[in-house]
Design an enzyme around this catalytic site. Structure first.
Site, short mmCIF file in Angstrom:
data_model
loop_
_atom_site.label_atom_id
_atom_site.label_comp_id
_atom_site.label_asym_id
_atom_site.label_seq_id
_atom_site.Cartn_x
_atom_site.Cartn_y
_atom_site.Cartn_z
N PHE A 73 1.87 -46.30 39.42
CA PHE A 73 3.09 -45.56 39.09
C PHE A 73 4.01 -46.48 38.32
O PHE A 73 4.35 -47.56 38.81
CB PHE A 73 3.78 -45.07 40.38
CG PHE A 73 2.98 -44.02 41.10
CD1 PHE A 73 1.86 -44.37 41.84
CD2 PHE A 73 3.34 -42.68 41.01
CE1 PHE A 73 1.10 -43.41 42.48
CE2 PHE A 73 2.59 -41.70 41.65
CZ PHE A 73 1.47 -42.07 42.38
N ALA A 74 4.39 -46.07 37.13
CA ALA A 74 5.30 -46.89 36.32
C ALA A 74 6.43 -46.00 35.83
O ALA A 74 6.31 -45.33 34.80
CB ALA A 74 4.55 -47.54 35.16
N TYR B 222 9.69 -50.06 35.31
CA TYR B 222 8.40 -50.56 35.78
C TYR B 222 7.29 -50.47 34.72
O TYR B 222 6.22 -51.03 34.91
CB TYR B 222 7.98 -49.84 37.06
CG TYR B 222 8.60 -50.44 38.31
CD1 TYR B 222 9.95 -50.28 38.59
CD2 TYR B 222 7.83 -51.20 39.20
CE1 TYR B 222 10.52 -50.84 39.73
CE2 TYR B 222 8.40 -51.75 40.34
CZ TYR B 222 9.74 -51.57 40.60
OH TYR B 222 10.29 -52.14 41.72
N ASP C 161 0.27 -51.04 43.66
CA ASP C 161 1.55 -51.28 43.01
C ASP C 161 1.29 -51.76 41.58
O ASP C 161 0.30 -52.45 41.33
CB ASP C 161 2.30 -52.41 43.73
CG ASP C 161 3.25 -51.89 44.79
OD1 ASP C 161 3.17 -50.70 45.15
OD2 ASP C 161 4.09 -52.69 45.26
N VAL C 162 2.21 -51.45 40.70
CA VAL C 162 2.01 -51.85 39.30
C VAL C 162 2.71 -53.18 38.98
O VAL C 162 2.36 -53.85 38.00
CB VAL C 162 2.50 -50.73 38.35
CG1 VAL C 162 4.03 -50.65 38.30
CG2 VAL C 162 1.93 -50.92 36.96
N ASP C 163 3.64 -53.59 39.83
CA ASP C 163 4.34 -54.86 39.57
C ASP C 163 3.51 -56.00 40.16
O ASP C 163 3.96 -56.76 41.02
CB ASP C 163 5.77 -54.83 40.15
CG ASP C 163 5.82 -54.42 41.61
OD1 ASP C 163 4.87 -53.77 42.08
OD2 ASP C 163 6.80 -54.76 42.29
N HIS D 229 -0.69 -57.46 54.99
CA HIS D 229 0.50 -57.87 54.22
C HIS D 229 0.60 -59.40 54.15
O HIS D 229 0.41 -60.09 55.15
CB HIS D 229 1.73 -57.28 54.90
CG HIS D 229 2.98 -57.30 54.09
ND1 HIS D 229 3.66 -58.47 53.82
CD2 HIS D 229 3.68 -56.30 53.50
CE1 HIS D 229 4.74 -58.17 53.09
NE2 HIS D 229 4.77 -56.86 52.88
N THR E 155 7.75 -55.80 60.51
CA THR E 155 8.86 -54.95 60.05
C THR E 155 8.49 -53.47 60.10
O THR E 155 8.72 -52.72 59.15
CB THR E 155 9.35 -55.38 58.65
OG1 THR E 155 8.23 -55.40 57.75
CG2 THR E 155 9.98 -56.75 58.68
N GLU F 34 5.56 -47.57 53.11
CA GLU F 34 4.83 -48.63 53.82
C GLU F 34 4.96 -48.47 55.35
O GLU F 34 3.99 -48.72 56.08
CB GLU F 34 5.37 -50.01 53.38
CG GLU F 34 4.65 -51.18 54.00
CD GLU F 34 5.15 -52.51 53.42
OE1 GLU F 34 4.59 -52.95 52.40
OE2 GLU F 34 6.10 -53.09 53.97
C1 GAL Z 1 6.83 -50.76 43.20
C2 GAL Z 1 5.62 -50.06 42.63
C3 GAL Z 1 6.02 -49.06 41.59
C4 GAL Z 1 7.11 -48.15 42.11
C5 GAL Z 1 8.22 -48.97 42.73
C6 GAL Z 1 9.30 -48.14 43.34
O1 GAL Z 1 6.49 -51.65 44.19
O2 GAL Z 1 4.79 -50.99 42.00
O3 GAL Z 1 4.90 -48.34 41.19
O4 GAL Z 1 6.63 -47.28 43.05
O5 GAL Z 1 7.70 -49.84 43.74
O6 GAL Z 1 10.34 -49.00 43.66
C1 GAL Z 2 8.50 -57.79 51.55
C2 GAL Z 2 7.98 -56.92 50.41
C3 GAL Z 2 8.40 -55.50 50.63
C4 GAL Z 2 8.00 -55.04 52.01
C5 GAL Z 2 8.53 -56.00 53.03
C6 GAL Z 2 8.16 -55.61 54.44
O1 GAL Z 2 8.01 -59.08 51.41
O2 GAL Z 2 8.52 -57.37 49.20
O3 GAL Z 2 7.82 -54.67 49.65
O4 GAL Z 2 6.60 -54.99 52.08
O5 GAL Z 2 8.07 -57.31 52.78
O6 GAL Z 2 8.88 -56.40 55.34
MN MN Z 3 5.81 -53.83 44.48
#
Ligand code: GAL
Ligand code: GAL
Ligand code: MN
Length: 342
Positions: free
Chosen positions: A109-110, A114, A199-201, A221, A233, A291
């Site tokens: 998703f972009a 993004y 994720d795209v990033d 994670h 979390t 998540e």
């Molecule tokens: C990113 C993800 C994107 C978009 C975004 C929303 O982590 O790569 O595709 O969903 O979150 O903040």
């Molecule tokens: C961060 C991450 C977030 C989320 C969070 C959960 O490191 O950037 O996308 O996964 O952890 O605590």
């Molecule tokens: Mn991301």
């Protein structure tokens, strides 16, 4: 009186003869016609039904029950493999999946800013993601004109779906569940076998391939793999559908990568979307959005395979003794700048 052995010997010889002929014509001939092997090298395409088509002449390191990764756990308590560098043989596992005509879908998703991550994501995926297999990327974007022109390998293609602009990044990230649920409901069912939602990033740095396949796959994670579960979390408010109490939970899974068979991923995304909708109706949003709901789903629907944080690492410059290979990694970004709202 001398006993007459002749009839007995005659019948005996007859029986042995018949037995030998029968054995030879029925069993051996059958066996021969299904094993077209000479000196261990297959000459013809063998019969599939006997499974004799696997790995002719393939050389690989002997499998061992005694030597392997000793510094990490390679199987969950429900006996799902946990994939780490050193737990699989790439040549061997590739050759097994090469015999199946599989296609892997990938959703990305972009939206908004993004789109800037697309070029690196796609170019690095072409180098490392299911190389040699059929891959269909499904890209959802609000700016189809911003999709970079990338040269894709043979049997690899990009499908772009235009979606409306969204203001809140939380809605974008959670909205993925609904869009993936729709995609896996109809279009994809006859087209692809497995799907990974990424994720795209992010960017690929090393092999990410068939060793990751399974019916329901979660990625551990990169921040919490050595934490006690009461510090994960997870969503902790009982009012949310994503709620998990402190004494429950297996792992903390990343929302940035999950996958499996089309059917299983459809069930997962449909359920998470429904749970998100119930929360939204009560004006509650889970702490880590999709998540959090994914983690709740995996608590009650255990993944059949877990991927180690090699499959979604946190920073290419961060090192850990347990991570021998960084395969896929988040791209450093200024969240305040890249997200439409905070
Ligand atoms: C990113 C993800 C994107 C978009 C975004 C929303 O982590 O790569 O595709 O969903 O979150 O903040
Ligand atoms: C961060 C991450 C977030 C989320 C969070 C959960 O490191 O950037 O996308 O996964 O952890 O605590
Ligand atoms: Mn991301």
């Amino acid at each position: 009186m001398r006993p007459n052995f002749f009839p007995l010997v005659f019948v005996g010889v007859l029986l042995i003869g018949l037995f030998y002929l029968g054995f030879n014509s029925i069993w051996l001939s059958d066996f021969r016609c299904n094993t077209p092997q000479t000196n261990g090298i297959t000459k013809e395409k063998p019969h599939k039904d006997l499974g004799l088509h696997s790995l002719p002449g393939l050389l690989y390191k002997q499998s061992s029950v005694l030597n392997g990764r000793a510094d990490v756990v390679c199987v969950t308590p429900w006996l799902a493999p946990i994939v780490w560098e050193g737990t699989f043989d790439p040549t061997l596992i590739d050759s097994i999946y090469k015999q199946q005509n599989i296609t892997i879908a990938t959703t990305i998703f972009a939206l908004g800013k993004y789109t800037r991550f697309l070029k690196d994501f796609l170019e690095s995926a072409e180098q490392h993601f299911f190389v040699g297999f059929q891959v269909h990327y499904y890209l959802f974007t609000d700016q189809p004109e911003a999709v970079p022109d990338i040269k894709f390998g043979e049997e690899r293609q990009l499908k772009v779906q235009t979606v409306p602009k969204m203001d809140r990044w939380q809605d974008i990230t959670m909205g993925r569940m609904e869009m993936i649920a729709k995609l896996t409901e109809s279009e994809l069912v006859n087209e692809v076998d497995y799907i990974f939602c990424l994720d795209v990033d992010t960017k690929f740095y090393a092999r990410w391939s068939v060793e990751a396949l399974g019916s329901l796959v979660g990625v551990i994670h990169p921040w919490f793999f050595n934490y006690p579960r009461d510090q994960f979390t997870y969503e902790r408010r009982p009012e949310s559908q994503a709620f998990i109490p402190p004494e429950e939970g297996d792992f903390y899974y990343a929302g940035g990568a999950f996958g499996g068979s089309i059917q299983e991923v459809h069930k997962l995304t449909k359920t998470c979307n429904e749970q998100q909708k119930i929360d939204a109706a009560k004006s509650i949003e889970a702490i880590w959005h999709d998540e959090s709901h994914l983690n709740k789903y995996f608590l009650y629907n255990k993944p059949t395979k877990a991927l180690s944080p090699e499959y979604l690492w946190r920073n290419i410059n961060a090192h850990s003794d347990t991570i021998k290979t960084i395969r896929f990694c988040s791209v450093e970004k200024d969240v305040a700048e890249v997200r439409p709202n905070l």
